[in-house]
Design an enzyme around this catalytic site. Structure first.
Site, PDB file in Angstrom:
ATOM      1  N   LEU A  44       0.848  -1.189   0.000  1.00 35.47           N
ATOM      2  CA  LEU A  44       0.000   0.000   0.000  1.00 35.47           C
ATOM      3  C   LEU A  44       0.882   1.236   0.000  1.00 35.47           C
ATOM      4  O   LEU A  44       2.095   1.146   0.206  1.00 35.47           O
ATOM      5  CB  LEU A  44      -0.910  -0.009   1.227  1.00 35.47           C
ATOM      6  N   SER A  45       0.284   2.396  -0.202  1.00 39.50           N
ATOM      7  CA  SER A  45       1.119   3.598  -0.234  1.00 39.50           C
ATOM      8  C   SER A  45       1.871   3.771   1.082  1.00 39.50           C
ATOM      9  O   SER A  45       3.019   4.221   1.090  1.00 39.50           O
ATOM     10  CB  SER A  45       0.277   4.839  -0.549  1.00 39.50           C
ATOM     11  N   GLU A  46       1.235   3.435   2.217  1.00 38.37           N
ATOM     12  CA  GLU A  46       1.939   3.410   3.497  1.00 38.37           C
ATOM     13  C   GLU A  46       1.404   2.303   4.392  1.00 38.37           C
ATOM     14  O   GLU A  46       0.219   1.964   4.337  1.00 38.37           O
ATOM     15  CB  GLU A  46       1.818   4.749   4.243  1.00 38.37           C
ATOM     16  N   THR A  47       2.316   1.763   5.194  1.00 41.86           N
ATOM     17  CA  THR A  47       1.982   0.867   6.295  1.00 41.86           C
ATOM     18  C   THR A  47       2.549   1.498   7.556  1.00 41.86           C
ATOM     19  O   THR A  47       3.699   1.956   7.571  1.00 41.86           O
ATOM     20  CB  THR A  47       2.595  -0.524   6.085  1.00 41.86           C
ATOM     21  N   HIS A  76      -2.111  10.390   5.882  1.00 44.50           N
ATOM     22  CA  HIS A  76      -3.172   9.383   6.004  1.00 44.50           C
ATOM     23  C   HIS A  76      -2.813   8.301   7.023  1.00 44.50           C
ATOM     24  O   HIS A  76      -3.702   7.812   7.729  1.00 44.50           O
ATOM     25  CB  HIS A  76      -3.592   8.868   4.613  1.00 44.50           C
TER      26      HIS A  76
END
Length: 301
Positions: A44-47, A76
């Protein structure tokens, strides 16, 4: 080792919209390499990884990873983690009066106010840990046009010109004359990375919006973090307050507007950007948005 995780959709009130986020709980036993591997697996874009705080008066410490690198701050993950922790740790307080979640991030301490709004959706708001700072280098319109598959004439509207700003993470901001140009844009593999330099991405925006209540429609093409396009970018929204202040020259007082993003990806997202101007200067920036949990599971290591 078995760790719990949740995924949330952030900057939306409905599942399968907004920006997906993975939150790994109880991550104190993980080293950097393992965190990076897990982030690459989620893709994902961030974890975000939740650890015990260094200062026990705070709620938690966060470490934020893209599939390729760690970030000192991201919007986010901050919103999503705050909403998840408020839901898990203080559900009754959240329902009655709201909760303040204090998060230690690499950039510093961020305090998030988490509340249920009039529709019972959960919203978090935080004050940006740093005010936007203008970057030293901004690519010219011709270079940006080549890197984004556009013409130079499509770049710019009103008083808005290309600029670079950072509120902890630097972005190149590219104003576009129409939503048609925004929809058509895309990074050129041969030139995009070189034109972006050290910036985390190109943040394209136009005043032609999908929703009448929005002020800006945006897209963010990432650079060197392991993703292509991001459905909603809170750190860029925080930096965008610098753009709005530079080119719109708002009056002293409190200001708030909505940035829509992710519509071209089929993941509509709505970011609420607030600012306070004092004596003609930007004095504070806030970012707010909703999030909704999608799934829970166990991560076996």
């Amino acid at each position: 080792m078995r760790l719990r995780f949740s995924t949330l959709d952030v900057f939306t009130t409905r599942r399968f919209a907004g920006n997906p986020l993975a939150v790994v709980l109880g991550a104190d036993g993980l080293d950097c390499a393992t965190m990076q591997t897990i982030a690459r697996e989620f893709n994902l874009s961030e974890t975000v990884f939740v650890l015990e705080p260094r200062d026990p008066v705070n709620t938690a410490r966060l470490r934020i990873f893209t599939p390729l690198r760690e970030l000192p701050f991201a919007g986010h993950p901050t919103i999503g983690a705050a909403i998840l922790l408020a839901t898990l740790r203080a559900p009754e307080m959240l329902t009655r009066n709201g909760v303040v979640i204090a998060l230690e991030e690499e950039i510093g301490l961020i305090r998030c106010e988490v509340v249920r709004d009039a529709s019972s959706a959960i919203l978090a708001r935080f004050v940006a840990p740093r005010l936007p700072v203008r970057g030293e280098r901004t690519p010219d319109a011709a270079s940006l046009a080549r890197a984004l598959g556009l013409s130079a004439e499509e770049i710019g509207f009103g008083r808005h010109l290309p600029s670079s700003f950072s509120a902890g993470v630097e972005f190149v901001f590219v104003p576009l004359s129409s939503r048609a140009a925004l929809d058509r844009a895309g990074p050129d593999p041969a030139t995009f990375a070189a034109v972006m330099g050290d910036a985390v991405g190109a943040y394209l925006y136009t005043s032609e919006t999908v929703e009448p209540s929005s002020a800006v429609c945006a897209r963010m093409f990432a650079n060197g973090v392991g993703i292509g396009e991001d459905p909603a970018t809170g750190s860029a929204a925080a930096a965008f307050a610098g753009v709005a202040h530079a080119f719109e020259a708002p009056e002293d007082g409190e200001h708030e507007f909505v940035i829509e993003q992710g519509y071209a990806m089929g993941r509509p997202s709505r970011i609420i950007l607030g600012s306070r101007v004092e004596s003609g200067r930007l004095a504070a920036v806030s970012v707010a948005g909703h999030a909704i949990e999608v799934q829970r599971g166990d991560l076996d290591l």
